[in-house]
Design a protein around this motif. Sequence first.
Motif, short mmCIF file in Angstrom:
data_model
loop_
_atom_site.label_atom_id
_atom_site.label_comp_id
_atom_site.label_asym_id
_atom_site.label_seq_id
_atom_site.Cartn_x
_atom_site.Cartn_y
_atom_site.Cartn_z
N GLU A 189 0.81 -1.21 0.00
CA GLU A 189 0.00 0.00 0.00
C GLU A 189 0.85 1.27 0.00
OE1 GLU A 189 -2.69 -0.22 3.26
OE2 GLU A 189 -3.80 -1.94 2.46
N LEU A 190 2.15 1.14 -0.15
CA LEU A 190 3.04 2.30 -0.12
C LEU A 190 2.65 3.37 -1.14
CD1 LEU A 190 5.61 3.65 1.03
CD2 LEU A 190 6.91 2.44 -0.75
N PRO A 191 2.34 3.01 -2.41
CA PRO A 191 2.00 4.06 -3.39
C PRO A 191 0.75 4.86 -3.04
CG PRO A 191 2.50 1.98 -4.47
CD PRO A 191 2.36 1.67 -3.01
N GLU A 192 -0.08 4.33 -2.14
CA GLU A 192 -1.33 4.99 -1.80
C GLU A 192 -1.20 5.90 -0.57
OE1 GLU A 192 -4.26 1.97 -1.32
OE2 GLU A 192 -3.74 0.96 -3.20
N VAL A 193 -0.03 5.91 0.06
CA VAL A 193 0.17 6.70 1.27
C VAL A 193 0.13 8.19 0.94
CG1 VAL A 193 1.82 7.30 3.09
CG2 VAL A 193 1.48 4.91 2.45
N LEU A 194 -0.65 8.94 1.74
CA LEU A 194 -0.75 10.39 1.61
C LEU A 194 -0.33 11.03 2.92
CD1 LEU A 194 -4.27 10.59 -0.12
CD2 LEU A 194 -2.04 10.73 -1.25
N VAL A 195 0.50 12.05 2.87
CA VAL A 195 0.98 12.71 4.09
C VAL A 195 0.99 14.22 3.90
CG1 VAL A 195 2.44 10.74 4.72
CG2 VAL A 195 3.41 12.62 3.38
N PRO A 196 0.81 14.99 4.98
CA PRO A 196 0.92 16.45 4.88
C PRO A 196 2.37 16.87 4.67
CG PRO A 196 0.63 15.79 7.16
CD PRO A 196 0.45 14.54 6.34
N VAL A 197 2.57 18.10 4.26
CA VAL A 197 3.92 18.62 4.02
C VAL A 197 4.78 18.46 5.27
CG1 VAL A 197 5.28 20.69 3.50
CG2 VAL A 197 3.15 20.24 2.26
N SER A 198 4.20 18.72 6.43
CA SER A 198 4.96 18.64 7.68
C SER A 198 5.57 17.26 7.88
CB SER A 198 4.05 18.98 8.87
OG SER A 198 2.88 18.17 8.86
N MET A 199 4.81 16.21 7.62
CA MET A 199 5.34 14.86 7.79
C MET A 199 6.36 14.52 6.72
SD MET A 199 3.32 11.21 8.23
CE MET A 199 2.72 11.71 9.87
N ALA A 200 6.16 15.03 5.52
CA ALA A 200 7.13 14.79 4.45
C ALA A 200 8.49 15.37 4.80
CB ALA A 200 6.62 15.41 3.14
N LEU A 201 8.50 16.48 5.52
CA LEU A 201 9.77 17.11 5.90
C LEU A 201 10.49 16.36 7.01
CD1 LEU A 201 8.77 20.90 5.87
CD2 LEU A 201 10.01 19.63 4.11
N VAL A 202 9.75 15.88 8.00
CA VAL A 202 10.39 15.27 9.16
C VAL A 202 10.69 13.79 8.97
CG1 VAL A 202 9.26 16.91 10.72
CG2 VAL A 202 8.20 14.68 10.31
N THR A 203 10.13 13.17 7.94
CA THR A 203 10.33 11.73 7.73
C THR A 203 11.69 11.45 7.12
OG1 THR A 203 7.95 11.36 7.44
CG2 THR A 203 9.44 9.67 6.57
N ASP A 204 12.33 10.40 7.60
CA ASP A 204 13.60 9.94 7.03
C ASP A 204 13.28 8.78 6.10
OD1 ASP A 204 16.21 9.43 6.46
OD2 ASP A 204 16.77 8.66 8.44
N TYR A 205 13.23 9.07 4.81
CA TYR A 205 12.82 8.06 3.83
C TYR A 205 13.99 7.12 3.51
CZ TYR A 205 8.46 10.61 3.09
OH TYR A 205 7.23 11.19 3.27
N THR A 206 14.30 6.27 4.46
CA THR A 206 15.36 5.28 4.27
C THR A 206 14.82 4.07 3.52
OG1 THR A 206 14.81 4.15 6.35
CG2 THR A 206 16.40 5.99 6.46
N PRO A 207 15.70 3.20 2.99
CA PRO A 207 15.23 1.97 2.34
C PRO A 207 14.37 1.13 3.28
CG PRO A 207 17.53 2.37 1.80
CD PRO A 207 17.16 3.38 2.85
N GLU A 208 14.74 1.10 4.56
CA GLU A 208 13.98 0.32 5.53
C GLU A 208 12.58 0.90 5.71
OE1 GLU A 208 18.19 -0.27 5.87
OE2 GLU A 208 17.01 1.57 6.07
#
Length: 256
Positions: A189-208
């Motif tokens: 379900e990863l392609p369907e994930v929606l997040v606000p700008v705030s979460m996009a900034l603080v998230t560490d999008y690592t391979p894990e």
Amino acid sequence: MEFKEIFEKYEALVAEVDKAFNKISEQTDDGIKCGKGCSDCCHALFDLTLIEAIYVNHKFNDKYRGMERSEIMHRADVADRQVHKIKRRAYKASQAGTPASEILKEVSMARVRCPLLKDENLCALYEARPLTCRIYGVPMNIGGQAHSCQKSGFAPGKAYPTINMDTLQSKLMELSEELAASINSRLRELPEVLVPVSMALVTDYTPEYLGAKTGEAPKPKAPAAAPSEACTSCDQDKSACASCNYSVELGVMAKD
């Protein structure tokens, strides 16, 4: 992780959105009154698709270091808490049987300051701002309904060219699916994930975090769709395909 090819496709879509915005602006004499310093859209509540979230995250990490980065991250944390409370109230309302139309209306009226909005009312990441920010001032067709910024100057009941948001959202989802496939994500379900700008900034999008399956060959790309009638008559070379495939559908709404 590198997403160069997918980012280029996303940037081609961004270019088409900017072109559509300019086209609508040229065709309307009484609309799009917003200008430098107007931050109404910077307080609207909206989510980013996976491709947009990771793109904004990459651009932010490339540009900011030190104190300025810390200040934006602090604002992002504050905004994320506010968004969570709003969505939590909406969820409780839905569980209590409140009509979806009422919930959506309340959420649409919620105001949360974007963490990228600087003190002088300018965007800290303007060149890489999301698509919603780029088209906020023009009429939009969302599920067959017309929407526009009340401060832009568009007259109710008058026909205007619009951007079809359903088409645009579909293209963003396609890119999100392509991104997830490129890393062999085990999160279906990863392609369907929606997040606000705030979460996009603080998230560490690592391979894990993205559920990437390391050490495996990428999934094969889906076969290309058969050329349309427009493609068979096109006299351009293949370099024009990126912008053509990701063009933005324009329409006309009779009423706002």
